[in-house]
Motif scaffolding. Structure first.
Motif, PDB file in Angstrom:
ATOM      1  N   ALA A 118      64.154  50.448  -5.492  1.00  0.00           N
ATOM      2  CA  ALA A 118      65.566  50.146  -5.734  1.00  0.00           C
ATOM      3  C   ALA A 118      65.825  49.697  -7.167  1.00  0.00           C
ATOM      4  O   ALA A 118      66.903  49.954  -7.713  1.00  0.00           O
ATOM      5  CB  ALA A 118      66.034  49.068  -4.756  1.00  0.00           C
ATOM      6  N   ARG A 119      64.864  49.062  -7.792  1.00  0.00           N
ATOM      7  CA  ARG A 119      65.097  48.566  -9.149  1.00  0.00           C
ATOM      8  C   ARG A 119      65.219  49.674 -10.185  1.00  0.00           C
ATOM      9  O   ARG A 119      65.649  49.441 -11.300  1.00  0.00           O
ATOM     10  CB  ARG A 119      63.962  47.618  -9.558  1.00  0.00           C
ATOM     11  N   TYR A 120      64.814  50.902  -9.817  1.00  0.00           N
ATOM     12  CA  TYR A 120      64.871  52.022 -10.772  1.00  0.00           C
ATOM     13  C   TYR A 120      66.008  52.990 -10.462  1.00  0.00           C
ATOM     14  O   TYR A 120      66.092  54.059 -11.075  1.00  0.00           O
ATOM     15  CB  TYR A 120      63.546  52.766 -10.788  1.00  0.00           C
ATOM     16  N   LEU A 121      66.876  52.664  -9.532  1.00  0.00           N
ATOM     17  CA  LEU A 121      67.990  53.529  -9.164  1.00  0.00           C
ATOM     18  C   LEU A 121      69.287  52.989  -9.764  1.00  0.00           C
ATOM     19  O   LEU A 121      69.558  51.789  -9.671  1.00  0.00           O
ATOM     20  CB  LEU A 121      68.131  53.619  -7.642  1.00  0.00           C
ATOM     21  N   LEU A 196      62.590  60.362  -4.542  1.00  0.00           N
ATOM     22  CA  LEU A 196      63.545  61.467  -4.657  1.00  0.00           C
ATOM     23  C   LEU A 196      64.958  60.928  -4.474  1.00  0.00           C
ATOM     24  O   LEU A 196      65.231  60.162  -3.539  1.00  0.00           O
ATOM     25  CB  LEU A 196      63.254  62.527  -3.589  1.00  0.00           C
ATOM     26  N   THR A 197      65.864  61.315  -5.383  1.00  0.00           N
ATOM     27  CA  THR A 197      67.285  61.025  -5.243  1.00  0.00           C
ATOM     28  C   THR A 197      68.051  62.340  -5.329  1.00  0.00           C
ATOM     29  O   THR A 197      67.447  63.409  -5.472  1.00  0.00           O
ATOM     30  CB  THR A 197      67.770  60.047  -6.330  1.00  0.00           C
ATOM     31  N   ASN A 198      69.371  62.252  -5.288  1.00  0.00           N
ATOM     32  CA  ASN A 198      70.176  63.469  -5.393  1.00  0.00           C
ATOM     33  C   ASN A 198      70.270  63.978  -6.829  1.00  0.00           C
ATOM     34  O   ASN A 198      70.858  65.036  -7.064  1.00  0.00           O
ATOM     35  CB  ASN A 198      71.580  63.220  -4.841  1.00  0.00           C
ATOM     36  N   LYS A 199      69.675  63.254  -7.784  1.00  0.00           N
ATOM     37  CA  LYS A 199      69.755  63.647  -9.182  1.00  0.00           C
ATOM     38  C   LYS A 199      68.399  63.858  -9.848  1.00  0.00           C
ATOM     39  O   LYS A 199      68.310  64.592 -10.830  1.00  0.00           O
ATOM     40  CB  LYS A 199      70.535  62.598  -9.985  1.00  0.00           C
ATOM     41  N   ARG A 200      67.326  63.262  -9.340  1.00  0.00           N
ATOM     42  CA  ARG A 200      66.052  63.330 -10.053  1.00  0.00           C
ATOM     43  C   ARG A 200      64.895  63.043  -9.116  1.00  0.00           C
ATOM     44  O   ARG A 200      65.079  62.578  -7.988  1.00  0.00           O
ATOM     45  CB  ARG A 200      66.038  62.331 -11.214  1.00  0.00           C
ATOM     46  N   VAL A 201      63.690  63.320  -9.617  1.00  0.00           N
ATOM     47  CA  VAL A 201      62.451  62.915  -8.964  1.00  0.00           C
ATOM     48  C   VAL A 201      61.738  61.952  -9.906  1.00  0.00           C
ATOM     49  O   VAL A 201      61.796  62.101 -11.131  1.00  0.00           O
ATOM     50  CB  VAL A 201      61.554  64.126  -8.629  1.00  0.00           C
ATOM     51  N   ARG A 211      54.397  52.219 -15.111  1.00  0.00           N
ATOM     52  CA  ARG A 211      54.767  53.506 -15.689  1.00  0.00           C
ATOM     53  C   ARG A 211      55.772  54.200 -14.763  1.00  0.00           C
ATOM     54  O   ARG A 211      55.530  54.301 -13.562  1.00  0.00           O
ATOM     55  CB  ARG A 211      53.528  54.387 -15.891  1.00  0.00           C
ATOM     56  N   VAL A 212      56.863  54.677 -15.346  1.00  0.00           N
ATOM     57  CA  VAL A 212      57.905  55.371 -14.592  1.00  0.00           C
ATOM     58  C   VAL A 212      58.144  56.721 -15.264  1.00  0.00           C
ATOM     59  O   VAL A 212      58.580  56.776 -16.417  1.00  0.00           O
ATOM     60  CB  VAL A 212      59.213  54.565 -14.536  1.00  0.00           C
ATOM     61  N   ALA A 213      57.838  57.798 -14.565  1.00  0.00           N
ATOM     62  CA  ALA A 213      58.076  59.158 -15.059  1.00  0.00           C
ATOM     63  C   ALA A 213      59.138  59.799 -14.185  1.00  0.00           C
ATOM     64  O   ALA A 213      59.134  59.627 -12.966  1.00  0.00           O
ATOM     65  CB  ALA A 213      56.791  59.982 -15.029  1.00  0.00           C
ATOM     66  N   MET A 214      60.056  60.528 -14.798  1.00  0.00           N
ATOM     67  CA  MET A 214      61.141  61.136 -14.028  1.00  0.00           C
ATOM     68  C   MET A 214      61.498  62.493 -14.609  1.00  0.00           C
ATOM     69  O   MET A 214      61.188  62.806 -15.750  1.00  0.00           O
ATOM     70  CB  MET A 214      62.375  60.227 -14.011  1.00  0.00           C
ATOM     71  N   GLU A 247      57.493  70.280 -22.740  1.00  0.00           N
ATOM     72  CA  GLU A 247      56.585  69.223 -22.322  1.00  0.00           C
ATOM     73  C   GLU A 247      57.397  68.144 -21.607  1.00  0.00           C
ATOM     74  O   GLU A 247      58.454  67.728 -22.077  1.00  0.00           O
ATOM     75  CB  GLU A 247      55.863  68.631 -23.530  1.00  0.00           C
ATOM     76  N   GLN A 248      56.915  67.681 -20.480  1.00  0.00           N
ATOM     77  CA  GLN A 248      57.633  66.661 -19.739  1.00  0.00           C
ATOM     78  C   GLN A 248      56.660  65.608 -19.244  1.00  0.00           C
ATOM     79  O   GLN A 248      55.473  65.852 -19.112  1.00  0.00           O
ATOM     80  CB  GLN A 248      58.404  67.254 -18.554  1.00  0.00           C
ATOM     81  N   ALA A 249      57.208  64.416 -18.985  1.00  0.00           N
ATOM     82  CA  ALA A 249      56.378  63.306 -18.531  1.00  0.00           C
ATOM     83  C   ALA A 249      55.906  63.503 -17.103  1.00  0.00           C
ATOM     84  O   ALA A 249      54.886  62.953 -16.702  1.00  0.00           O
ATOM     85  CB  ALA A 249      57.156  61.990 -18.658  1.00  0.00           C
ATOM     86  N   LEU A 250      56.634  64.277 -16.325  1.00  0.00           N
ATOM     87  CA  LEU A 250      56.309  64.471 -14.920  1.00  0.00           C
ATOM     88  C   LEU A 250      56.083  65.960 -14.664  1.00  0.00           C
ATOM     89  O   LEU A 250      57.027  66.743 -14.671  1.00  0.00           O
ATOM     90  CB  LEU A 250      57.461  63.951 -14.039  1.00  0.00           C
TER      91      LEU A 250
END
Length: 293
Positions: A118-121, A196-201, A211-214, A247-250
Motif C-alpha cells: 500500500a505504501r507504493y500505490l 499488479l495495479t490497473n496502471k503498472r506492474v 528496491r522498487v522496480a516498476m 532498457e528497463q528496470a523490470l
C-alpha cells in the motif's frame, strides 16, 4: 380468377428438357432411409456427403466423424443435428451483465493491498493483487541449512569425543552463521512481492536496502512466461517483459506462482480493463447482497 397461362408448348425448344429437369420435386429423406444423406429415395446409394458422418457401416441415427463430434438423427426434422455437451454450453452461458457463468480461469481479485504494497500505490490507481515468489525461490538456502545441520552436528559430536573443545566451538559458531544466513534469505523471500495495479506492474524486494522496480502497462509491448520441467511440475514460472526495445528496470521476474493464471490476469488488465471493472462490480454487488441477507 384463373392462374396465368404459361408459355406455349414448343417441341423444338432446346431448353425444355432442362426446365423440366430443374422443376422436378426433391424427394424427402425419411427416418428409415439409409445412414447419412447418401441413401434415400431417389438419391442413390453413394457415401454420405457430410464431413462429420463416417463412411463406414453403422446405424443411420447416430455417428461420429473426423471432427470428433457426435451427430444424432432427428426423425421429425429429417436431418442430423450435432450433439453439444454440457461443458461446451457452460462456456457460452452468461449472466445479465454479460459475464460468463462457467468456470473462471482467472484468479479472484484481492480486496486490499498489504501494508507493504500500500505504501507504493498512489491514490488514483486501483490495486489488482500481490504475490510472493514460489517457495522454490528459497529451496536452495533451506536445503543448505538442513545439510549443514546434519554435517556440523555429526562433526561436533565427533570432535567432542576427541576432546577438542576449540574445534567443537568453531563448528557450533559456523552452524549459527549458516542458520542466520538461511533466516535472512527466508525474510527476503517474505518481503519480495510482485504487485499488479490497473496502471503498472511492480517488484518490491530488500529488507535494509529496499528496491522498487516498476513498468507501466501501456509501455509493455511483449510479455511471456517460461516454465522448465520442474516449473511445470511445481507450478511456477519466469515472466519476461519487453518495452519497445529499451532498457528497463523490470524485465525478468523469476519464480512466480501459478504463472498461467497470473499471465491471464495481467493480459486481461492490459487488453480488457472493462471486463475487470465489470467483474469487480459484480463481486461487490454479491458481497452487499450477502451482507444484507
Amino acid at each position: 380468377m384463373g392462374s396465368p397461362a404459361g408459355p406455349p408448348f414448343d417441341p423444338d425448344d432446346p431448353d425444355r428438357e432442362r426446365r423440366e429437369r430443374d422443376t422436378e420435386p426433391i424427394p424427402p429423406i425419411g427416418p428409415d432411409d439409409g445412414p447419412g444423406f447418401g441413401r434415400g429415395a431417389g438419391l442413390g446409394d453413394g457415401p454420405s456427403l457430410s464431413d462429420d458422418v463416417g463412411y463406414g457401416p453403422g446405424p443411420g441415427y447416430a455417428g461420429e466423424g473426423g471432427s470428433g463430434r457426435a451427430w444424432v438423427r432427428d426423425p421429425e426434422a429429417g436431418y442430423q443435428q450435432p450433439q453439444i455437451t454440457e461443458e461446451e454450453l457452460a462456456g457460452l452461458r452468461v449472466d445479465a451483465s454479460g459475464m460468463p457463468t462457467g468456470t473462471r480461469r482467472v484468479m479472484p481479485l484481492d480486496d486490499e493491498p498489504s501494508p507493504l504494497a500500500a505504501r507504493y500505490l498512489f491514490p488514483t490507481e486501483r490495486f489488482r493483487g500481490e504475490w510472493k515468489r514460489h517457495w522454490i525461490y528459497i529451496a536452495k538456502p533451506l536445503l543448505i541449512g538442513i545439510l549443514a545441520t546434519f554435517v556440523l552436528g555429526y562433526l561436533s559430536g565427533f570432535l567432542a569425543g576427541r576432546d577438542v573443545g576449540s574445534l567443537t566451538t568453531v563448528a557450533v559458531l559456523l552452524w549459527f552463521l549458516l542458520m542466520g544466513w538461511v533466516a535472512w534469505q527466508v525474510a527476503e523471500w517474505w518481503y519480495n512481492r510482485f504487485i499488479l495495479t490497473n496502471k503498472r506492474v511492480m517488484v518490491v524486494d530488500g529488507i535494509i536496502t529496499r528496491r522498487v522496480a516498476m513498468m507501466p502497462l501501456v509501455r509493455v509491448t511483449d510479455m511471456k512466461y517460461e516454465q522448465s520441467p520442474a516449473g511445470r511440475a511445481l507450478n511456477y514460472g519466469t515472466f519476461v517483459l519487453e518495452s519497445a526495445g529499451q532498457e528497463q528496470a523490470l524485465r525478468e521476474i523469476k519464480s512466480l506462482p501459478r504463472p498461467n493464471e497470473l499471465y491471464l490476469r495481467v493480459v486481461e488488465e492490459m487488453y480488457e480493463p472493462q471486463a475487470v471493472e465489470a467483474r469487480l462490480g459484480k463481486e461487490a454487488d454479491e458481497a452487499k447482497a450477502d451482507d444484507g441477507a
